[in-house]
Design an enzyme around this catalytic site. Structure first.
Site, short mmCIF file in Angstrom:
data_model
loop_
_atom_site.label_atom_id
_atom_site.label_comp_id
_atom_site.label_asym_id
_atom_site.label_seq_id
_atom_site.Cartn_x
_atom_site.Cartn_y
_atom_site.Cartn_z
N SER A 281 -41.62 -5.92 -7.89
CA SER A 281 -40.41 -6.70 -7.65
C SER A 281 -40.56 -7.43 -6.32
CB SER A 281 -39.19 -5.77 -7.61
OG SER A 281 -38.08 -6.41 -7.02
N LYS A 287 -39.87 -0.52 -7.46
CA LYS A 287 -39.86 -0.82 -8.89
C LYS A 287 -41.26 -1.01 -9.46
CE LYS A 287 -36.68 -2.99 -10.97
NZ LYS A 287 -35.92 -4.12 -11.54
N ASN A 289 -41.95 -2.62 -12.99
CA ASN A 289 -41.28 -3.19 -14.16
C ASN A 289 -42.19 -3.23 -15.39
OD1 ASN A 289 -38.88 -3.83 -12.72
ND2 ASN A 289 -39.88 -5.65 -11.87
N ARG A 320 -45.76 -40.26 -46.97
CA ARG A 320 -45.99 -39.85 -45.58
C ARG A 320 -44.70 -40.07 -44.84
NH1 ARG A 320 -49.84 -43.02 -42.96
NH2 ARG A 320 -49.74 -41.51 -41.26
#
Length: 434
Positions: A281, A287, A289, A320
């Site tokens: 983080s 942290k 994550n 087309r």
């Protein structure tokens, strides 16, 4: 206005620096366009309507062009005039081949022939690494399922504890989805066709240039490219694009199921699994994550909308279309990139995933035996009656009392690890699939 020369994926960490990024970039698309043009000349030489020297000359120029002989940015800017990059590319390629063999460049084809064929080449070259990464994911999940065949954990329904299950069965389910994705990707990759129909899908120009059997030319063309020969020109018969949309969206969703489960199970207050190498983080040093899961979940949420655009483009008018064909290019490339990145991240996620059986066991005991109330209800019904048994268990749950304290349950088996049903056998059965 000065525009950067390439899309580096600054806002797309899910696919940045992946095999899919390399296989779908502007230079990769240019390579596929050149390969399609060279193969067209070789196919005409193989069927006797162009000299072999022309095929050699065009192929030599396209091979040299891979080293940067054509300016991608210039092609992109000049594509605005005709609405696609093939028109300026043909002009540059014809000039590079020279006066003697330049007239054989793109002869008899229409821009959509080359663009569609190049797209199939790009898809085939992207799906190869996707299949390899799905294989890595399947192998990692096989190991996890076998190792944790009997590792009991709470089963959760509507976010709440339901009955016990095993992590082995959960991993086997993830693996089953990965194999389903592999089967779909493999089938689609093997069916990708070349495109060759000329101005309105009749192959008329090739007959005008001397082909005795113009209908046989698409087969020679596909053979030069390693793609499937089309049954018909598919300028407005967009089954190949629809198949790609379906298999890519499915693969994103299948891997997304794995990702959102890991995201839930790796929450701080649950922590039953942990990504092997989480992300940091910018503000909170503590942290770690679940970044791989986050990126896969992001891809799964975006893929359906991209696939919807491709399905919408199947309503292509006339021989087309105007707009429908053009609407496919960017969403299909983005889908290939998202799925390529998600497959890479899924392989890394599953190979490094750490399982915490001790946390699973702790959580099984959170409700003091209530997680086996289904079994207790079945066992008590013949003794107390169904209504009274349900009333007893409901009251104990409401009061938060340990079930072991209830006299009626004194002899009951409250161990949640003894109530995983056929989870082990189901896991074994799932692992038999190869």
């Amino acid at each position: 206005m000065t525009v950067p020369s390439g899309d580096t994926g600054l806002l797309a960490p899910g696919w940045a620096d992946s095999a899919a990024a390399a296989a779908t970039g502007d230079h990769a698309y240019l390579r596929a366009l050149l390969d399609a043009e060279a193969a067209l000349t070789r196919a005409q030489a193989a069927t006797g309507i162009a000299p072999a020297e022309a095929a050699t000359a065009v192929t030599a120029v396209t091979e040299a062009a891979r080293a940067g002989a054509f300016d991608v940015r210039s092609l992109a800017e000049r594509a605005r005039a005709g609405g696609n990059p093939v028109i300026p590319l043909v002009a540059d390629l014809t000039k590079a081949v020279g006066e003697a063999y330049g007239p054989y460049v793109h002869r008899g084809a229409t821009s959509q022939d080359i663009m569609d064929t190049a797209t199939m080449l790009v898809a085939a070259r992207t799906l190869g690494p996707v299949l390899a990464d799905l294989g890595r994911t399947e192998q990692a999940l096989s190991r996890l399922a076998a190792e944790h065949r009997d590792t009991a954990m709470p089963g959760r329904t509507l976010t709440q504890h339901a009955v016990p299950t095993t992590f082995g069965l959960k991993a086997a389910g993830w693996r089953s989805l990965a194999l389903d994705a592999r089967d779909r990707v493999r089938a689609v990759r093997e069916s990708l066709p070349a495109q060759l129909g000329g101005a309105a899908g009749t192959l008329a120009a090739f007959g005008a240039y001397g082909a005795s059997d113009p209908a046989g030319l698409p087969e020679a063309y596909a053979r030069e490219l390693g793609l499937r020969a089309p049954d018909l020109p598919w300028h407005t018969l967009r089954t190949p694009i629809g198949d790609l949309a379906g298999c890519l969206a499915f693969t994103a969703g299948a891997l997304g199921k794995l990702a959102v489960d890991v995201l839930t199970l790796s929450r701080t207050e649950i922590a039953e699994v942990v990504e092997g190498s989480g992300g940091g983080s910018s503000a909170m040093p503590h942290k770690s994550n679940p970044v791989r899961s986050t990126l896969i979940a992001s891809a799964a949420r975006r893929a359906p909308q991209l696939a919807a655009t491709l399905y919408g483009a199947m309503a292509a008018e006339d021989e087309r279309p105007a707009g429908a064909w053009h609407a496919e290019w960017e969403p299909l490339r983005e889908l290939l990139r998202l799925v390529g990145g998600a497959a890479r991240d899924a392989a890394e996620l599953t190979e490094g995933l750490r399982v915490r059986p001790e946390a699973m066991r702790e959580h099984l005991d959170l409700t003091h035996g209530l997680i086996v109330s289904e079994r207790l209800s079945a066992e008590l019904a013949p003794v107390l009656g169904r209504a009274r048994a349900k009333e007893l268990l409901t009251r104990l749950a409401a009061e938060g009392q340990p079930l072991a304290a209830a006299p009626e349950l004194a002899d009951s088996d409250l161990d949640p690890t003894h109530y995983t049903g056929s989870a082990g056998n189901l896991t074994d059965r799932a692992l038999e699939r190869r």
